[in-house]
Design a protein around this motif. Structure first.
Motif, PDB file in Angstrom:
ATOM      1  N   ASP A  17       5.089   0.553  -4.182  1.00  0.00           N
ATOM      2  CA  ASP A  17       5.493   1.440  -3.083  1.00  0.00           C
ATOM      3  C   ASP A  17       4.527   2.609  -2.907  1.00  0.00           C
ATOM      4  O   ASP A  17       4.191   2.984  -1.777  1.00  0.00           O
ATOM      5  N   ASN A  18       4.084   3.188  -4.021  1.00  0.00           N
ATOM      6  CA  ASN A  18       3.306   4.426  -3.962  1.00  0.00           C
ATOM      7  C   ASN A  18       1.805   4.218  -3.838  1.00  0.00           C
ATOM      8  O   ASN A  18       1.075   5.178  -3.546  1.00  0.00           O
ATOM      9  N   PHE A  19       1.340   2.983  -4.033  1.00  0.00           N
ATOM     10  CA  PHE A  19      -0.102   2.744  -3.949  1.00  0.00           C
ATOM     11  C   PHE A  19      -0.431   1.548  -3.056  1.00  0.00           C
ATOM     12  O   PHE A  19      -1.082   1.704  -2.023  1.00  0.00           O
ATOM     13  N   PHE A  20       0.016   0.361  -3.430  1.00  0.00           N
ATOM     14  CA  PHE A  20      -0.344  -0.834  -2.664  1.00  0.00           C
ATOM     15  C   PHE A  20       0.179  -0.762  -1.228  1.00  0.00           C
ATOM     16  O   PHE A  20      -0.572  -0.966  -0.274  1.00  0.00           O
ATOM     17  N   ALA A  21       1.467  -0.484  -1.081  1.00  0.00           N
ATOM     18  CA  ALA A  21       2.049  -0.443   0.264  1.00  0.00           C
ATOM     19  C   ALA A  21       1.609   0.805   1.021  1.00  0.00           C
ATOM     20  O   ALA A  21       1.274   0.742   2.207  1.00  0.00           O
ATOM     21  N   LYS A  22       1.584   1.937   0.334  1.00  0.00           N
ATOM     22  CA  LYS A  22       1.298   3.216   0.995  1.00  0.00           C
ATOM     23  C   LYS A  22      -0.147   3.315   1.458  1.00  0.00           C
ATOM     24  O   LYS A  22      -0.410   3.745   2.590  1.00  0.00           O
ATOM     25  N   PHE A  23      -1.093   2.945   0.613  1.00  0.00           N
ATOM     26  CA  PHE A  23      -2.499   3.174   0.932  1.00  0.00           C
ATOM     27  C   PHE A  23      -3.230   1.917   1.418  1.00  0.00           C
ATOM     28  O   PHE A  23      -4.103   1.998   2.277  1.00  0.00           O
ATOM     29  N   LEU A  24      -2.891   0.747   0.858  1.00  0.00           N
ATOM     30  CA  LEU A  24      -3.557  -0.490   1.266  1.00  0.00           C
ATOM     31  C   LEU A  24      -2.787  -1.217   2.366  1.00  0.00           C
ATOM     32  O   LEU A  24      -3.270  -2.209   2.900  1.00  0.00           O
TER      33      LEU A  24
END
Length: 733
Positions: free
Chosen positions: A478-485
Motif C-alpha cells: 500500500d505504502n510503496f508499490f501501489a502508492k508510488f509505482l
C-alpha cells in the motif's frame, strides 16, 4: 611493396605512444626498400576507428598526418569492443588492431574548456555564457574529482588568495571523463574588477578565468587549464564604439547587428544568455520521439508507464512525480535540461544490477543443462491454452524487461526515504523451463517479466510462512508499490501497469515476499528489444548524450527557470536547497559518527551533520542507535530530513522573492541558528531589510550573527554573506 604500422599494440591509457608507417619489401619486389617517404608527410593520413556494439565510428576529430605520429588513448577506448588504427600512405592502406590497457596509475590527464554545445569554442567567452569543463581521466572510473572555476589574479598552482574562487563542484568520472558546467555570472563582473594587479589601474579589456581539477582529497593531483579570456563589460576605452555581434547559438539572445553601443557614454553591457528556453525547447505532452521512449522506461517506477515513444498524460504525471519526489522542484510535467540531468543522476545512483536477476537453475544440481542466465529462447508463440494471452505464454524471454528493472530502482529510491522498511534482496529473478520442470512449476511470469523481493521491518527480516507476515506485506504494498509505482493488486485493472501477485497463505500467493511483474503489458511493449541480459543494456548510456544524438541539444541545455539561480528572483515557496547549498552546509557542519556537544551556548547534544539529538549536553538518555554511532549514509538521511524544517522556516518567514543562492544562504543560517531565528526576532534588522527588499543591507547583517565573535562563526557568516551577494559557494575554512 606493402606498408605496415610499427608501434605498441597494447598501449597503456593516458600514455603517449609513437606509431610509424614503413614500407615492406615483398618477395617478388626487386626494388630497394627505403623508409624515406616518397610523398609529403601531409599526404600520409592516420585515423582511429572504435567499434561500439556492432557499429564502427571514427574516433578522432581531426586526422593526423606524417610518417610518424603519436597517440594517447583514453579510458573509454579500453572498454571498446575493438580499436583500429588505419593509415593511408604511398597509394596503399593498412590497419592494425589496438587493445588499450587500463592504467595502474589513476590520474587526471587533461582539461578541455568547451562551449555549452560541448564543442570547441569559436569565439571568446562572454559574461552570460556557460563553460563546460571536460576533465579527462584514466584509471578513475566512477571515482570523484573536484573541479573549480577561478578568476585569475595570482599563481594557479599555489592558488594565492588574490585568486577568486567562483564555483566548485564534485563530479564522478564516467567513461573516462567528467563534464562540469560553470556559469559566467554577470554579477561577478564587479568582483573581478575589484581585484587589480599591482601597478595597474584597472582589470583591462579582459578578465582571465581558468579551471582546476583534482582527485578528491588529493590536492597534489591538481591540474589547471590555461587562461581563457572573458570580455570585461566595464572596460572603457575612450571613443570606443563596439558593434554587437549576432549571437549564433539558439540559446543566446539575438542582437540586431546594426545596433551600436557607445561604451564611453553608457552603462556596462553584455549579451546576457538565459539557460531557460521559455518552453520553446522543452519536450511536452503530445510530442513523440525515441528520447521519450527511453525516459518512459527509466522513470517507469514514478507512477508506472509503458515503453511508448509518445509523451502521454501518463508521461506528464510521471515527470511531475519525478520532479516532486526526486528533484524537489516545482512540477511542470515538461522535460528540460535539468530533468534530463536529474534522470542521469538517478540512473547512476539507483541502477539495478542485472547479475542479481540471473536464472535460479544455476543453484540446482538436478539441472545439468543449465541456461546462460536468461533462458534458451524456447517456446516463442507457444501457449498452454487456446487463450493466447501472456499469462499462458511459454516463451523464455531474452532477458529481464527494462521497465521492470527501473521500476525496482524507483522502489529502492522511495524505500531509502524512510527507516522502517528495508529492501533486502531478490529471492527470484529469472526462472527458465529447466528450473520450472525441476520444481515442478508451470507459471511463466519469471521468464523475464517478474521479480520477487524480500523485505525487513525495523531490522527484522520478513520470512517464513507466517500469518503475521501478511499485514506487513500489505503495508509495504500500500505504502510503496501501489502508492508510488501505481502497481495493481492481483492483476486487477493491471493492463499496461505493474502488477502485484496476491498476498496470502495459499498456493499462488506470497507470504514472505512481494512479487512485481509486467505481465499485463500489451504485446507491443513486451517486444524482445525491451528485454536485456547485460549491465550495459540496463541503462543504455547517458540520457543527455542520447538527447544530443537525437538532435535535442537545445533541450539538453535549457533549465527550468524555477530551478535556476541565474534568472529573476522567485517566491521562496517554490525553492528547495540546491545541491551546492547542501554541500556548503555539510562542509561547515562536518560529519561526526558519534555523539558530541555542539559549540552553542547550551552545548546541545548532536550527531552526524549537525543533527540535533536533544537540547543540552549529551547525558546518556540518547537512543541506542546514536550511542552506537552512525554511518555517513545514515547521517545524510538525517540531514535531508532535518533540512526540510529550515527550508519551511525560510518560506514561512521570508515573504519576498529570492534568488536560489540567497535562499541557500538563509537556509544555512537557520540550520546553524535555529528554525525560529527570524520568528523569535533574534535578527530584527536582517529580517526587516529582507522584507523591505533591501538585499545588500540584509547581507551586511549576516556579519553580526557570530555569538560575540566566535572564530568559526565569523568565517561561516562571511561565507554565507558571499553566497548571498555573489552566488559563490565557498566552504573552505
Amino acid at each position: 611493396m606493402k606498408i605496415k604500422i610499427v608501434g605498441n599494440l597494447t598501449p597503456e591509457v593516458g600514455v603517449s605512444e609513437k606509431y610509424t608507417v614503413e614500407k615492406v619489401k615483398e618477395a617478388f619486389d626487386t626494388k630497394p626498400v627505403t623508409i624515406v617517404p616518397e610523398q609529403p608527410d601531409s599526404e600520409i593520413k592516420w585515423n582511429i576507428y572504435v567499434k561500439d556494439a556492432k557499429v564502427w565510428r571514427l574516433a578522432n576529430v581531426k586526422e593526423k598526418k606524417g610518417q610518424s605520429v603519436t597517440y594517447k588513448f583514453s579510458e573509454i577506448s579500453s572498454k571498446a569492443k575493438d580499436v583500429a588504427m588505419i593509415v593511408e600512405a604511398y597509394g596503399k592502406e593498412t590497419l592494425i588492431h589496438i587493445k588499450p590497457q587500463p592504467t595502474s596509475n589513476p590520474k587526471i590527464t587533461s582539461i578541455e574548456l568547451l562551449n555549452v554545445l560541448k564543442k570547441i569554442p569559436t569565439r571568446k567567452f562572454a559574461y552570460g555564457d556557460s563553460i563546460i569543463a571536460r576533465v579527462h581521466c584514466v584509471g578513475m572510473e566512477l571515482l570523484p574529482i573536484v573541479v573549480t572555476l577561478w578568476e585569475n589574479d595570482g599563481d594557479k598552482q599555489k592558488l594565492k588568495t588574490t585568486n577568486l574562487k567562483i564555483d566548485t563542484q564534485k563530479k564522478f568520472v564516467r567513461r573516462g571523463f567528467a563534464d562540469v558546467k560553470f556559469y559566467l555570472n554577470p554579477m561577478h563582473v564587479n568582483l573581478a574588477n575589484s581585484k587589480v594587479d599591482k601597478g595597474e589601474s584597472d582589470e583591462g579589456k579582459y578578465h582571465e578565468y581558468y579551471v582546476t581539477a583534482e582527485i578528491l582529497g588529493k590536492e597534489e593531483s591538481r591540474k589547471a587549464t590555461l587562461d581563457t579570456h572573458v570580455a570585461n563589460p566595464d572596460y572603457v576605452e575612450k571613443k570606443l564604439i563596439v558593434k554587437n555581434e549576432i549571437a549564433t547559438k539558439p540559446v543566446m539572445e539575438v542582437i540586431n547587428s546594426k545596433m551600436m553601443v557607445d561604451l564611453s557614454n553608457s552603462q556596462s553591457w553584455w549579451p546576457f544568455k538565459e539557460d531557460n528556453c521559455g518552453g520553446k525547447y522543452c519536450i511536452k505532452k503530445g510530442d513523440k520521439n525515441e528520447l521519450i521512449r527511453e525516459i518512459n522506461i527509466r522513470l517507469a517506477g514514478f507512477g508506472g508507464n509503458v515503453p511508448t515513444d509518445e509523451f502521454t498524460e501518463r508521461t506528464e504525471r510521471m515527470i511531475k512525480q519525478f520532479q516532486r519526489d526526486y528533484m524537489k522542484v516545482p512540477e511542470t510535467g515538461k522535460i528540460c535540461g535539468n530533468v534530463l540531468n536529474a534522470i542521469d543522476e538517478f540512473c547512476f545512483k539507483w541502477n539495478e544490477q542485472i547479475a542479481e536477476y540471473t536464472c535460479l537453475c544455476k543453484n540446482l544440481n538436478s539441472v545439468t543443462d543449465k541456461c546462460s542466465g536468461f533462458g534458451k529462447g524456447r517456446y516463442n508463440g507457444v501457449y498452454k491454452t487456446a487463450t493466447q494471452i501472456e499469462r499462458y505464454h511459454n516463451y523464455e524471454r531474452p532477458g529481464i524487461h527494462r521497465s521492470l528493472l527501473w521500476g525496482v530502482s524507483s522502489l529502492r529510491f522511495y524505500l531509502s526515504k524512510q527507516s522502517i522498511y528495508k529492501y533486502l534482496w531478490k529471492t527470484a529473478g529469472y526462472r527458465c523451463w529447466d528450473h520450472n520442470n525441476s520444481v515442478p512449476r508451470k507459471t511463466t511470469n519469471h521468464m523475464g517479466k517478474a521479480v520477487d523481493i524480500q523485505f525487513s521491518k525495523n531490522g527484522i527480516t520478513i520470512q517464513g510462512k507466517r500469518q503475521s507476515n501478511l499485514s506487513l506485506l500489505n503495508e509495504i504494498n500500500d505504502n510503496f508499490f501501489a502508492k508510488f509505482l501505481n502497481a495493481k493488486y492481483q492483476w486487477i485493472d493491471g493492463k499496461n501497469n505493474f502488477s502485484i501477485e496476491p498476498i496470502g497463505m495459499n498456493e499462488g500467493q506470497t507470504w514472505s515476499w512481494i512479487h512485481l511483474d509486467v505481465r499485463e503489458f500489451d504485446n507491443e511493449y513486451l517486444d524482445d528489444k525491451y528485454f536485456v541480459k547485460n549491465q550495459e543494456q540496463v541503462s543504455n548510456g547517458s540520457i543527455v548524450e542520447l538527447g544530443e544524438k537525437l538532435g535535442f541539444s537545445n533541450t539538453c541545455m535549457c533549465e527550468d527557470v524555477r530551478n535556476n539561480s541565474k534568472n529573476e528572483r522567485v517566491d521562496p515557496k517554490v525553492l528547495k536547497t540546491s545541491s551546492n547549498g547542501k554541500q556548503f552546509i555539510r562542509d561547515w557542519e562536518h560529519f561526526k559518527s558519534n555523539l558530541y556537544n555542539d559549540d552553542s551556548e547550551d552545548r546541545n547534544c548532536t550527531i552526524g551533520y549537525g543533527n540535533l539529538v536533544h537540547l543540552g549536553p549529551c547525558d546518556g538518555s540518547e537512543s541506542q542507535e546514536f550511542k552506537n554511532g552512525i554511518t555517513e549514509s545514515r547521517a545524510l538521511e538525517l540531514f535531508e530530513s532535518r533540512l526540510v524544517e529550515f527550508e519551511r522556516a525560510v518560506q514561512r518567514d521570508i515573504t519576498v522573492p529570492l534568488y536560489q543562492f540567497e535562499f541557500d544562504a538563509l537556509v544555512s543560517i537557520l540550520f546553524n541558528c535555529g528554525a525560529s531565528f527570524f520568528a523569535k526576532g533574534k535578527a530584527p534588522q536582517l529580517h526587516k531589510h529582507l522584507l523591505n527588499k533591501q538585499y545588500e543591507k540584509a547581507a551586511k547583517e549576516f556579519l553580526d550573527i557570530t555569538s560575540g565573535g566566535i572564530g568559526g562563526l565569523v568565517k561561516r557568516r562571511k561565507a554565507e554573506n558571499n553566497m548571498f551577494l555573489n552566488n559563490i559557494y565557498d566552504s573552505t575554512h
